[in-house]
Design a protein around this motif. Structure first.
Motif, PDB file in Angstrom:
ATOM      1  N   LEU A   1       4.701  11.773  -3.207  1.00  0.00           N
ATOM      2  CA  LEU A   1       4.546  10.634  -2.300  1.00  0.00           C
ATOM      3  C   LEU A   1       3.069  10.417  -1.959  1.00  0.00           C
ATOM      4  O   LEU A   1       2.557   9.292  -2.023  1.00  0.00           O
ATOM      5  CB  LEU A   1       5.358  10.882  -1.031  1.00  0.00           C
ATOM      6  N   ILE A   2       2.368  11.488  -1.636  1.00  0.00           N
ATOM      7  CA  ILE A   2       0.945  11.408  -1.294  1.00  0.00           C
ATOM      8  C   ILE A   2       0.125  10.977  -2.504  1.00  0.00           C
ATOM      9  O   ILE A   2      -0.768  10.122  -2.393  1.00  0.00           O
ATOM     10  CB  ILE A   2       0.451  12.754  -0.728  1.00  0.00           C
ATOM     11  N   GLU A   3       0.421  11.534  -3.669  1.00  0.00           N
ATOM     12  CA  GLU A   3      -0.313  11.162  -4.873  1.00  0.00           C
ATOM     13  C   GLU A   3      -0.085   9.695  -5.226  1.00  0.00           C
ATOM     14  O   GLU A   3      -1.008   9.008  -5.667  1.00  0.00           O
ATOM     15  CB  GLU A   3       0.094  12.054  -6.039  1.00  0.00           C
ATOM     16  N   GLY A   4       1.119   9.206  -5.015  1.00  0.00           N
ATOM     17  CA  GLY A   4       1.402   7.796  -5.259  1.00  0.00           C
ATOM     18  C   GLY A   4       0.622   6.902  -4.310  1.00  0.00           C
ATOM     19  O   GLY A   4       0.077   5.875  -4.718  1.00  0.00           O
ATOM     20  N   ALA A   5       0.539   7.299  -3.045  1.00  0.00           N
ATOM     21  CA  ALA A   5      -0.231   6.529  -2.066  1.00  0.00           C
ATOM     22  C   ALA A   5      -1.706   6.500  -2.439  1.00  0.00           C
ATOM     23  O   ALA A   5      -2.359   5.454  -2.350  1.00  0.00           O
ATOM     24  CB  ALA A   5      -0.037   7.120  -0.674  1.00  0.00           C
ATOM     25  N   GLU A   6      -2.235   7.619  -2.889  1.00  0.00           N
ATOM     26  CA  GLU A   6      -3.635   7.674  -3.308  1.00  0.00           C
ATOM     27  C   GLU A   6      -3.873   6.773  -4.518  1.00  0.00           C
ATOM     28  O   GLU A   6      -4.882   6.068  -4.589  1.00  0.00           O
ATOM     29  CB  GLU A   6      -4.040   9.110  -3.624  1.00  0.00           C
ATOM     30  N   ALA A   7      -2.941   6.768  -5.448  1.00  0.00           N
ATOM     31  CA  ALA A   7      -3.066   5.912  -6.625  1.00  0.00           C
ATOM     32  C   ALA A   7      -3.031   4.437  -6.226  1.00  0.00           C
ATOM     33  O   ALA A   7      -3.783   3.626  -6.774  1.00  0.00           O
ATOM     34  CB  ALA A   7      -1.943   6.218  -7.618  1.00  0.00           C
ATOM     35  N   GLY A   8      -2.188   4.102  -5.283  1.00  0.00           N
ATOM     36  CA  GLY A   8      -2.131   2.726  -4.805  1.00  0.00           C
ATOM     37  C   GLY A   8      -3.432   2.301  -4.153  1.00  0.00           C
ATOM     38  O   GLY A   8      -3.906   1.184  -4.370  1.00  0.00           O
ATOM     39  N   ARG A   9      -4.034   3.177  -3.380  1.00  0.00           N
ATOM     40  CA  ARG A   9      -5.315   2.870  -2.726  1.00  0.00           C
ATOM     41  C   ARG A   9      -6.428   2.685  -3.753  1.00  0.00           C
ATOM     42  O   ARG A   9      -7.324   1.855  -3.566  1.00  0.00           O
ATOM     43  CB  ARG A   9      -5.702   3.973  -1.750  1.00  0.00           C
ATOM     44  N   ARG A  10      -6.381   3.480  -4.830  1.00  0.00           N
ATOM     45  CA  ARG A  10      -7.403   3.369  -5.881  1.00  0.00           C
ATOM     46  C   ARG A  10      -7.209   2.121  -6.736  1.00  0.00           C
ATOM     47  O   ARG A  10      -8.105   1.731  -7.459  1.00  0.00           O
ATOM     48  CB  ARG A  10      -7.349   4.591  -6.802  1.00  0.00           C
TER      49      ARG A  10
ATOM     50  N   GLY B   1       5.358   5.970  -2.362  1.00  0.00           N
ATOM     51  CA  GLY B   1       4.016   6.121  -1.805  1.00  0.00           C
ATOM     52  C   GLY B   1       3.077   5.052  -2.326  1.00  0.00           C
ATOM     53  O   GLY B   1       2.289   4.477  -1.583  1.00  0.00           O
ATOM     54  N   TYR B   2       3.173   4.766  -3.601  1.00  0.00           N
ATOM     55  CA  TYR B   2       2.341   3.741  -4.225  1.00  0.00           C
ATOM     56  C   TYR B   2       2.583   2.386  -3.564  1.00  0.00           C
ATOM     57  O   TYR B   2       1.639   1.677  -3.201  1.00  0.00           O
ATOM     58  CB  TYR B   2       2.664   3.670  -5.716  1.00  0.00           C
ATOM     59  N   ALA B   3       3.836   2.029  -3.397  1.00  0.00           N
ATOM     60  CA  ALA B   3       4.191   0.721  -2.843  1.00  0.00           C
ATOM     61  C   ALA B   3       3.702   0.552  -1.408  1.00  0.00           C
ATOM     62  O   ALA B   3       3.415  -0.567  -0.980  1.00  0.00           O
ATOM     63  CB  ALA B   3       5.700   0.523  -2.914  1.00  0.00           C
ATOM     64  N   ARG B   4       3.588   1.618  -0.678  1.00  0.00           N
ATOM     65  CA  ARG B   4       3.127   1.540   0.712  1.00  0.00           C
ATOM     66  C   ARG B   4       1.645   1.194   0.817  1.00  0.00           C
ATOM     67  O   ARG B   4       1.211   0.665   1.835  1.00  0.00           O
ATOM     68  CB  ARG B   4       3.369   2.862   1.426  1.00  0.00           C
ATOM     69  N   THR B   5       0.855   1.515  -0.205  1.00  0.00           N
ATOM     70  CA  THR B   5      -0.588   1.349  -0.095  1.00  0.00           C
ATOM     71  C   THR B   5      -1.190   0.393  -1.102  1.00  0.00           C
ATOM     72  O   THR B   5      -2.316  -0.044  -0.912  1.00  0.00           O
ATOM     73  CB  THR B   5      -1.299   2.709  -0.247  1.00  0.00           C
ATOM     74  N   ALA B   6      -0.500   0.069  -2.167  1.00  0.00           N
ATOM     75  CA  ALA B   6      -1.043  -0.829  -3.182  1.00  0.00           C
ATOM     76  C   ALA B   6      -1.179  -2.239  -2.617  1.00  0.00           C
ATOM     77  O   ALA B   6      -0.352  -2.670  -1.812  1.00  0.00           O
ATOM     78  CB  ALA B   6      -0.143  -0.843  -4.415  1.00  0.00           C
ATOM     79  N   PRO B   7      -2.214  -2.949  -3.036  1.00  0.00           N
ATOM     80  CA  PRO B   7      -2.350  -4.324  -2.567  1.00  0.00           C
ATOM     81  C   PRO B   7      -1.212  -5.182  -3.127  1.00  0.00           C
ATOM     82  O   PRO B   7      -0.717  -4.915  -4.220  1.00  0.00           O
ATOM     83  CB  PRO B   7      -3.704  -4.769  -3.129  1.00  0.00           C
ATOM     84  N   PRO B   8      -0.807  -6.200  -2.409  1.00  0.00           N
ATOM     85  CA  PRO B   8       0.240  -7.087  -2.922  1.00  0.00           C
ATOM     86  C   PRO B   8      -0.195  -7.713  -4.246  1.00  0.00           C
ATOM     87  O   PRO B   8      -1.373  -7.919  -4.489  1.00  0.00           O
ATOM     88  CB  PRO B   8       0.378  -8.162  -1.842  1.00  0.00           C
ATOM     89  N   LEU B   9       0.751  -8.022  -5.095  1.00  0.00           N
ATOM     90  CA  LEU B   9       0.425  -8.583  -6.409  1.00  0.00           C
ATOM     91  C   LEU B   9      -0.384  -9.865  -6.288  1.00  0.00           C
ATOM     92  O   LEU B   9      -1.236 -10.140  -7.116  1.00  0.00           O
ATOM     93  CB  LEU B   9       1.706  -8.844  -7.203  1.00  0.00           C
ATOM     94  N   ALA B  10      -0.157 -10.665  -5.284  1.00  0.00           N
ATOM     95  CA  ALA B  10      -0.890 -11.919  -5.111  1.00  0.00           C
ATOM     96  C   ALA B  10      -2.369 -11.662  -4.863  1.00  0.00           C
ATOM     97  O   ALA B  10      -3.202 -12.513  -5.154  1.00  0.00           O
ATOM     98  CB  ALA B  10      -0.293 -12.716  -3.961  1.00  0.00           C
ATOM     99  N   ASP B  11      -2.731 -10.485  -4.343  1.00  0.00           N
ATOM    100  CA  ASP B  11      -4.119 -10.169  -4.051  1.00  0.00           C
ATOM    101  C   ASP B  11      -4.848  -9.557  -5.248  1.00  0.00           C
ATOM    102  O   ASP B  11      -6.056  -9.392  -5.216  1.00  0.00           O
ATOM    103  CB  ASP B  11      -4.217  -9.189  -2.884  1.00  0.00           C
ATOM    104  N   GLN B  12      -4.122  -9.219  -6.292  1.00  0.00           N
ATOM    105  CA  GLN B  12      -4.758  -8.608  -7.459  1.00  0.00           C
ATOM    106  C   GLN B  12      -5.407  -9.695  -8.306  1.00  0.00           C
ATOM    107  O   GLN B  12      -5.192 -10.885  -8.124  1.00  0.00           O
ATOM    108  CB  GLN B  12      -3.733  -7.824  -8.259  1.00  0.00           C
TER     109      GLN B  12
END
Length: 55
Positions: free
Chosen positions: A11-20, A40-51
Motif C-alpha cells: 500500500l505504501i509503495e503504491g502511494a509512493e509510486a502514485g506521488r512520483r 495506495g496508488y489510486a489515493r495519491t496519483a493525479p487524476p487522469l484529466a491532470d496528466q
C-alpha cells in the motif's frame, strides 16, 4: 497471500509510486498485494484529466 506487513508495505509503495507519477503498470505484485498497491496508488496519483494531454 501476504501478511499484514506485506499488505501495508505494498500500500505504501503504491502511494509512493502514485506521488512520483509512475504508471499503474509499474506494480511489481500480483493477487492481494497488487490490490493493496493499486489502492495506495489510486489515493495519491493525479487524476487522469491532470496528466499530460498530449500523450
Amino acid at each position: 497471500m501476504g501478511t499484514r506487513e506485506d499488505i501495508t508495505r505494498a500500500l505504501i509503495e503504491g502511494a509512493e509510486a502514485g506521488r512520483r507519477g509512475d504508471p499503474p503498470t509499474a506494480c511489481p505484485y500480483s493477487d492481494l498485494l497488487r490490490t493493496a498497491w493499486i489502492k495506495g496508488y489510486a489515493r495519491t496519483a493525479p487524476p487522469l484529466a491532470d496528466q499530460d494531454e498530449d500523450a
